[in-house]
Design a protein around this motif. Structure first.
Motif, short mmCIF file in Angstrom:
data_model
loop_
_atom_site.label_atom_id
_atom_site.label_comp_id
_atom_site.label_asym_id
_atom_site.label_seq_id
_atom_site.Cartn_x
_atom_site.Cartn_y
_atom_site.Cartn_z
N PRO A 25 0.82 -1.21 0.00
CA PRO A 25 0.00 0.00 0.00
C PRO A 25 0.86 1.27 0.00
N ASP A 26 0.42 2.27 -0.74
CA ASP A 26 1.14 3.54 -0.80
C ASP A 26 1.15 4.24 0.55
N VAL A 27 0.06 4.11 1.28
CA VAL A 27 -0.09 4.84 2.55
C VAL A 27 -0.68 3.93 3.62
N GLU A 28 -0.07 3.96 4.79
CA GLU A 28 -0.66 3.33 5.98
C GLU A 28 -0.39 4.29 7.14
N ILE A 29 -1.46 4.97 7.57
CA ILE A 29 -1.34 5.91 8.70
C ILE A 29 -2.49 5.68 9.66
N ASP A 30 -2.32 6.18 10.88
CA ASP A 30 -3.38 6.06 11.88
C ASP A 30 -4.60 6.87 11.45
N LYS B 197 -11.93 15.90 7.75
CA LYS B 197 -11.27 15.42 6.53
C LYS B 197 -10.10 16.32 6.16
N LYS B 198 -9.19 16.44 7.13
CA LYS B 198 -7.99 17.25 6.92
C LYS B 198 -6.75 16.48 7.35
N LEU B 199 -5.70 16.65 6.57
CA LEU B 199 -4.38 16.14 6.93
C LEU B 199 -3.40 17.31 6.86
N ARG B 200 -2.52 17.38 7.85
CA ARG B 200 -1.48 18.41 7.83
C ARG B 200 -0.14 17.70 7.98
N VAL B 201 0.78 18.00 7.07
CA VAL B 201 2.11 17.38 7.06
C VAL B 201 3.12 18.45 7.44
N VAL C 147 -4.77 8.50 -1.76
CA VAL C 147 -5.59 7.66 -0.89
C VAL C 147 -6.74 8.45 -0.28
N PHE C 148 -6.44 9.66 0.19
CA PHE C 148 -7.44 10.51 0.84
C PHE C 148 -7.94 11.54 -0.17
N THR C 149 -8.67 11.06 -1.17
CA THR C 149 -9.04 11.90 -2.31
C THR C 149 -10.00 13.02 -1.94
N ASP C 150 -10.78 12.86 -0.88
CA ASP C 150 -11.76 13.89 -0.51
C ASP C 150 -11.30 14.72 0.68
N TYR C 151 -10.00 14.70 0.97
CA TYR C 151 -9.43 15.43 2.10
C TYR C 151 -8.78 16.73 1.65
N GLU C 152 -8.73 17.68 2.57
CA GLU C 152 -7.88 18.85 2.39
C GLU C 152 -6.53 18.48 3.00
N ILE C 153 -5.47 18.61 2.23
CA ILE C 153 -4.12 18.22 2.72
C ILE C 153 -3.20 19.43 2.64
N LEU C 154 -2.66 19.80 3.79
CA LEU C 154 -1.82 21.00 3.90
C LEU C 154 -0.40 20.64 4.31
N VAL C 155 0.54 21.45 3.87
CA VAL C 155 1.93 21.33 4.32
C VAL C 155 2.26 22.59 5.10
N ARG C 156 2.89 22.39 6.27
CA ARG C 156 3.29 23.56 7.05
C ARG C 156 4.78 23.62 7.12
#
Length: 115
Positions: free
Chosen positions: A9-14, A80-84, A106-115
């Motif tokens: 799998p490309d991604v495995e996170i909690d 539905k947010k991820l922050r990296v 994987v999280f196609t309907d998420y907002e994904i931000l980089v800080r």
């Protein structure tokens, strides 16, 4: 061996919380084929603890892996947010832009931000 890469799998996170993550390059032994994967979990006190779990599993499939760096992920499943963000003391900072692309797949309907 490309099939072996496809099985990983490309991604495995909690599913929730803020936790350490690593970006890992999985490579076919004696070949040019590879893919980058993201792994993250709250159970890891240090980034190398994640790598210590990933590496034997990858090697059991006849492949090799290398940690490209780490950081943290904040996963808010309700919003539905991820922050990296951040970096690993031991492995250095992962290329967050690569990690974000993997997460977006994987999280196609998420907002994904980089800080």
């Amino acid at each position: 061996m490309a099939d072996g890469l496809a099985q990983i799998p490309d991604v495995e996170i909690d599913p929730e919380g803020t936790f350490k993550y690593i970006l890992v390059r999985v490579k076919v032994k004696d070949g040019d084929l590879f893919k980058d994967i993201v792994r993250g979990t709250k159970s890891a006190e240090y980034h190398n603890h994640i790598f210590e779990k990933v590496s034997p599993a990858v090697e059991a499939l006849g492949m090799e892996c290398k940690c490209l760096g780490g950081g943290k992920i904040e996963h808010n499943s309700k919003e539905k947010k991820l922050r990296v963000f951040g970096e690993s003391t031991g492995f250095g900072k992962a290329d967050h832009s690569v990690s974000v692309e993997k997460l977006k797949s994987v999280f196609t309907d998420y907002e994904i931000l980089v800080r």
